[in-house]
Design a protein around this motif. Structure first.
Motif, PDB file in Angstrom:
ATOM      1  N   ASN A   1      20.486  -1.471 -21.273  1.00 58.77           N
ATOM      2  CA  ASN A   1      20.511   0.077 -19.514  1.00 58.77           C
ATOM      3  C   ASN A   1      21.200   0.583 -20.772  1.00 58.77           C
ATOM      4  O   ASN A   1      21.444   1.167 -21.141  1.00 58.77           O
ATOM      5  CB  ASN A   1      21.583  -0.756 -18.722  1.00 58.77           C
ATOM      6  CG  ASN A   1      19.865  -1.570 -17.771  1.00 58.77           C
ATOM      7  OD1 ASN A   1      19.465  -2.217 -17.726  1.00 58.77           O
ATOM      8  ND2 ASN A   1      20.871  -2.821 -17.338  1.00 58.77           N
ATOM      9  N   LEU A   2      21.607   2.120 -19.470  1.00 60.61           N
ATOM     10  CA  LEU A   2      21.923   3.472 -19.909  1.00 60.61           C
ATOM     11  C   LEU A   2      22.821   3.712 -18.614  1.00 60.61           C
ATOM     12  O   LEU A   2      22.041   3.541 -17.612  1.00 60.61           O
ATOM     13  CB  LEU A   2      20.892   4.571 -20.157  1.00 60.61           C
ATOM     14  CG  LEU A   2      19.825   4.339 -20.998  1.00 60.61           C
ATOM     15  CD1 LEU A   2      18.570   5.492 -20.493  1.00 60.61           C
ATOM     16  CD2 LEU A   2      19.977   4.138 -21.882  1.00 60.61           C
ATOM     17  N   THR A   3      24.218   4.013 -19.362  1.00 61.02           N
ATOM     18  CA  THR A   3      25.379   4.506 -18.487  1.00 61.02           C
ATOM     19  C   THR A   3      26.372   5.355 -18.873  1.00 61.02           C
ATOM     20  O   THR A   3      26.734   5.048 -19.866  1.00 61.02           O
ATOM     21  CB  THR A   3      25.633   3.114 -17.786  1.00 61.02           C
ATOM     22  OG1 THR A   3      26.727   3.727 -16.024  1.00 61.02           O
ATOM     23  CG2 THR A   3      26.300   2.498 -18.799  1.00 61.02           C
ATOM     24  N   PRO A   4      26.357   5.959 -18.501  1.00 62.55           N
ATOM     25  CA  PRO A   4      27.360   7.021 -19.223  1.00 62.55           C
ATOM     26  C   PRO A   4      28.992   6.321 -19.635  1.00 62.55           C
ATOM     27  O   PRO A   4      29.007   5.484 -18.988  1.00 62.55           O
ATOM     28  CB  PRO A   4      28.395   8.574 -18.014  1.00 62.55           C
ATOM     29  CG  PRO A   4      26.473   8.468 -17.391  1.00 62.55           C
ATOM     30  CD  PRO A   4      26.259   6.669 -16.926  1.00 62.55           C
ATOM     31  N   VAL A   5      29.546   6.204 -19.958  1.00 65.78           N
ATOM     32  CA  VAL A   5      30.572   5.579 -21.205  1.00 65.78           C
ATOM     33  C   VAL A   5      31.771   6.505 -21.583  1.00 65.78           C
ATOM     34  O   VAL A   5      31.539   7.474 -21.965  1.00 65.78           O
ATOM     35  CB  VAL A   5      30.259   5.111 -22.159  1.00 65.78           C
ATOM     36  CG1 VAL A   5      29.332   3.938 -21.855  1.00 65.78           C
ATOM     37  CG2 VAL A   5      29.915   5.842 -22.950  1.00 65.78           C
ATOM     38  N   CYS A   6      32.897   6.189 -21.380  1.00 65.70           N
ATOM     39  CA  CYS A   6      33.635   7.393 -21.960  1.00 65.70           C
ATOM     40  C   CYS A   6      34.934   6.486 -22.574  1.00 65.70           C
ATOM     41  O   CYS A   6      35.778   5.187 -22.057  1.00 65.70           O
ATOM     42  CB  CYS A   6      34.458   8.404 -21.123  1.00 65.70           C
ATOM     43  SG  CYS A   6      34.844   7.810 -19.244  1.00 65.70           S
ATOM     44  N   SER A   7      36.194   7.340 -23.284  1.00 58.90           N
ATOM     45  CA  SER A   7      37.344   6.176 -23.454  1.00 58.90           C
ATOM     46  C   SER A   7      38.943   6.071 -21.877  1.00 58.90           C
ATOM     47  O   SER A   7      38.364   6.493 -21.184  1.00 58.90           O
ATOM     48  CB  SER A   7      38.248   6.837 -24.883  1.00 58.90           C
ATOM     49  OG  SER A   7      38.539   8.161 -24.098  1.00 58.90           O
ATOM     50  N   PRO A   8      38.966   4.887 -21.906  1.00 57.22           N
ATOM     51  CA  PRO A   8      39.614   4.882 -21.018  1.00 57.22           C
ATOM     52  C   PRO A   8      41.614   6.384 -20.488  1.00 57.22           C
ATOM     53  O   PRO A   8      41.542   7.260 -19.311  1.00 57.22           O
ATOM     54  CB  PRO A   8      40.771   4.062 -21.371  1.00 57.22           C
ATOM     55  CG  PRO A   8      40.045   2.758 -21.870  1.00 57.22           C
ATOM     56  CD  PRO A   8      39.561   4.033 -22.941  1.00 57.22           C
ATOM     57  N   ALA A   9      41.168   6.695 -22.165  1.00 60.67           N
ATOM     58  CA  ALA A   9      41.804   8.244 -22.170  1.00 60.67           C
ATOM     59  C   ALA A   9      41.486   9.401 -21.571  1.00 60.67           C
ATOM     60  O   ALA A   9      42.154  10.423 -20.974  1.00 60.67           O
ATOM     61  CB  ALA A   9      42.535   8.358 -23.210  1.00 60.67           C
ATOM     62  N   PHE A  10      40.748   9.733 -21.721  1.00 58.84           N
ATOM     63  CA  PHE A  10      39.249  10.354 -21.060  1.00 58.84           C
ATOM     64  C   PHE A  10      39.487  10.132 -19.751  1.00 58.84           C
ATOM     65  O   PHE A  10      39.607  11.982 -19.042  1.00 58.84           O
ATOM     66  CB  PHE A  10      38.370  10.954 -21.592  1.00 58.84           C
ATOM     67  CG  PHE A  10      37.155  11.639 -21.230  1.00 58.84           C
ATOM     68  CD1 PHE A  10      36.770  13.008 -22.339  1.00 58.84           C
ATOM     69  CD2 PHE A  10      36.183  11.414 -19.799  1.00 58.84           C
ATOM     70  CE1 PHE A  10      36.599  13.928 -21.628  1.00 58.84           C
ATOM     71  CE2 PHE A  10      35.606  13.044 -19.821  1.00 58.84           C
ATOM     72  CZ  PHE A  10      35.267  14.040 -20.739  1.00 58.84           C
ATOM     73  N   ALA A  11      39.417   9.280 -19.215  1.00 59.43           N
ATOM     74  CA  ALA A  11      39.074   8.709 -17.858  1.00 59.43           C
ATOM     75  C   ALA A  11      40.084   8.911 -17.226  1.00 59.43           C
ATOM     76  O   ALA A  11      40.613   9.832 -16.472  1.00 59.43           O
ATOM     77  CB  ALA A  11      38.450   7.766 -17.863  1.00 59.43           C
ATOM     78  N   ALA A  12      41.592   9.274 -17.546  1.00 56.99           N
ATOM     79  CA  ALA A  12      42.980   9.206 -17.287  1.00 56.99           C
ATOM     80  C   ALA A  12      43.046  10.708 -17.061  1.00 56.99           C
ATOM     81  O   ALA A  12      43.860  11.304 -16.843  1.00 56.99           O
ATOM     82  CB  ALA A  12      43.719   8.545 -17.847  1.00 56.99           C
ATOM     83  N   SER A  13      42.757  11.628 -18.084  1.00 57.94           N
ATOM     84  CA  SER A  13      42.897  13.055 -18.113  1.00 57.94           C
ATOM     85  C   SER A  13      42.602  13.415 -17.016  1.00 57.94           C
ATOM     86  O   SER A  13      42.537  15.442 -16.740  1.00 57.94           O
ATOM     87  CB  SER A  13      42.579  13.725 -19.424  1.00 57.94           C
ATOM     88  OG  SER A  13      40.520  13.117 -19.608  1.00 57.94           O
ATOM     89  N   HIS A  14      41.525  13.214 -16.444  1.00 55.33           N
ATOM     90  CA  HIS A  14      40.848  14.046 -14.558  1.00 55.33           C
ATOM     91  C   HIS A  14      41.275  12.993 -13.831  1.00 55.33           C
ATOM     92  O   HIS A  14      41.589  11.565 -13.428  1.00 55.33           O
ATOM     93  CB  HIS A  14      39.496  13.787 -14.959  1.00 55.33           C
ATOM     94  CG  HIS A  14      38.699  13.942 -15.493  1.00 55.33           C
ATOM     95  ND1 HIS A  14      38.569  13.791 -17.082  1.00 55.33           N
ATOM     96  CD2 HIS A  14      38.007  15.126 -15.768  1.00 55.33           C
ATOM     97  CE1 HIS A  14      37.530  14.302 -18.037  1.00 55.33           C
ATOM     98  NE2 HIS A  14      37.106  15.228 -17.035  1.00 55.33           N
ATOM     99  N   LEU A  15      42.331  13.296 -13.788  1.00 54.07           N
ATOM    100  CA  LEU A  15      43.764  13.016 -12.480  1.00 54.07           C
ATOM    101  C   LEU A  15      42.955  12.480 -11.359  1.00 54.07           C
ATOM    102  O   LEU A  15      43.736  12.075 -10.459  1.00 54.07           O
ATOM    103  CB  LEU A  15      45.011  14.565 -12.331  1.00 54.07           C
ATOM    104  CG  LEU A  15      45.515  14.585 -13.606  1.00 54.07           C
ATOM    105  CD1 LEU A  15      46.754  15.896 -13.143  1.00 54.07           C
ATOM    106  CD2 LEU A  15      46.220  13.429 -14.496  1.00 54.07           C
ATOM    107  N   GLU A  16      42.209  13.413 -11.091  1.00 51.95           N
ATOM    108  CA  GLU A  16      41.443  13.590  -9.386  1.00 51.95           C
ATOM    109  C   GLU A  16      40.119  12.075  -9.898  1.00 51.95           C
ATOM    110  O   GLU A  16      40.189  12.027  -8.795  1.00 51.95           O
ATOM    111  CB  GLU A  16      41.305  14.818  -8.907  1.00 51.95           C
ATOM    112  CG  GLU A  16      42.273  15.389  -8.561  1.00 51.95           C
ATOM    113  CD  GLU A  16      41.250  16.702  -7.818  1.00 51.95           C
ATOM    114  OE1 GLU A  16      40.194  16.500  -8.089  1.00 51.95           O
ATOM    115  OE2 GLU A  16      42.408  17.871  -7.423  1.00 51.95           O
TER     116      GLU A  16
END
Length: 294
Positions: A164-179
Motif C-alpha cells: 500500500n501507499l501512504t504518507p510517512v514522516c518522523s515523529p519529530a516532523f509530526a510534532a513540529s506542527h503544533l496544530e
C-alpha cells in the motif's frame, strides 16, 4: 596400451622433499612420518631405475638426475593444478545471480536470500543491486525482480510482493506542527519522492481528493527518501512493503489513515531456459512456496 605411471603420492613426497631440502621437513608438510617419505622416495627411484638424491650424514640433496626429474614433476603438477581448477570452474554449480532495484534488493531480496541459504547451504547466490535493472540478454543474471503494474509477457514470472501507499514522516516532523498534521496542508509541506515513482504521490492525493504538491524534493534512490524522512526533512510517500523496519521501530509514523493499494507490484522474472540451470529451479520453487506462506 597400459600406462606405467609412478604413484602420485611418491611424486608428492619427492617434490616436497626436493623443495624443502629434506625428508623430515617433507614429512611435516604432508603429515606423515619421515620413514614414510623415505619409503616413497625409494619406491619412486626403483620405478625410475635411478637415484634422485645424494645421501649424507647431514641429510639429502638432489643430484643431477633429481634436478632434471624435479623440473618434469613441477611441470606435471602445475599443469594438473591448472586443469583441475579449469575443470571445477566449468562443471561445478555456478552461483544464482539475482538482480533488482537497490532498495528492493536491500529490503526484500536480502532477507529472503539469507533464509534460503540457511535451507540450502550448498547453493551459492549473488545479489546485484542497481538503480537500473540489467537485461537477460547480458547473460549475467538469472532472476530479475521487476516493479510494475503487470508482469512482462513471454517470461516465467511470479508475484512476490504487493503493498500500500501512504504518507510517512518522523515523529519529530509530526510534532513540529503544533496544530497537528492535516492532509489539506500537504501542498505546503516538503514532500519527498522517488524520481522513478512520482506517480505514487499523484495517486494518493487523487484518492484523498487533494491538489497536487507545490513543495517537493525528489531523489534517485528510494533509500534516500526513507533516510531523509527519518531525519525529519519532510513527509515521504511510504511503500509499506519497503519501510516495515522503520514503521515497527517507530522511526517513521503514518500521520493519516488513508492507505491505497499501489498500482505496481513486485514480480520475480526469469526464462524457461534459465530455470534449467542447477540451483535456479531450487530457488524459484523455494521463493514461490515461501511467498505463498507469507
Amino acid at each position: 596400451m597400459k600406462r606405467r605411471l609412478p604413484p602420485l603420492y611418491s611424486l608428492r613426497a619427492f617434490e616436497a622433499a626436493a623443495r624443502l631440502g629434506g625428508f623430515s621437513k617433507a614429512s611435516e608438510e604432508l603429515h606423515v612420518t619421515p620413514a614414510a617419505i623415505t619409503h616413497q622416495i625409494k619406491k619412486l627411484e626403483a620405478e625410475l631405475g635411478v637415484e634422485l638424491f645424494v645421501r649424507h650424514h647431514r641429510g639429502v640433496a638432489l643430484n643431477k638426475a633429481g634436478t632434471d626429474y624435479l623440473n618434469i614433476v613441477n611441470k606435471l603438477l602445475d599443469d594438473l593444478t591448472r586443469q583441475t581448477q579449469h575443470f571445477k570452474s566449468k562443471h561445478r554449480s555456478q552461483p544464482i545471480r539475482i538482480a533488482g532495484l537497490h532498495i528492493v534488493c536491500n529490503r526484500v531480496l536480502l532477507p529472503a536470500i539469507q533464509t534460503f541459504l540457511v535451507d540450502y547451504p550448498e547453493i551459492r547466490a549473488e545479489l546485484i543491486a542497481d538503480i537500473k535493472l540489467p537485461e537477460f540478454r547480458s547473460g549475467n543474471v538469472d532472476i530479475i525482480i521487476r516493479h510494475g503494474e503487470a508482469p512482462p509477457e513471454g517470461y516465467e514470472t511470479q508475484l512476490i510482493l504487493e503493498e500500500n501507499l501512504t504518507p510517512v514522516c518522523s515523529p519529530a516532523f509530526a510534532a513540529s506542527h503544533l496544530e497537528g498534521l492535516q492532509a489539506k496542508d500537504l501542498s505546503g509541506m516538503p514532500a519527498l519522492y522517488d524520481l522513478y515513482w512520482q506517480a505514487d504521490w499523484q495517486d494518493w492525493l487523487q484518492a484523498a481528493g487533494l491538489p497536487d504538491l507545490e513543495n517537493s524534493l525528489g531523489f534517485s534512490l528510494y533509500s534516500m527518501v526513507i533516510e531523509s524522512a527519518v531525519e525529519g526533512t519532510g513527509i515521504a510517500m511510504g511503500h509499506t512493503g519497503l519501510i516495515r523496519k522503520e514503521l515497527e521501530s517507530g522511526a517513521l509514523i503514518k500521520p493519516f489513515e488513508l492507505e491505497i493499494p499501489s498500482r505496481n507490484r513486485y514480480y520475480a522474472v526469469t526464462t524457461r531456459e534459465i530455470l534449467r540451470k542447477q540451483g535456479v529451479r531450487v530457488f524459484w520453487d523455494w521463493l514461490s512456496e515461501n511467498v505463498a506462506q507469507a
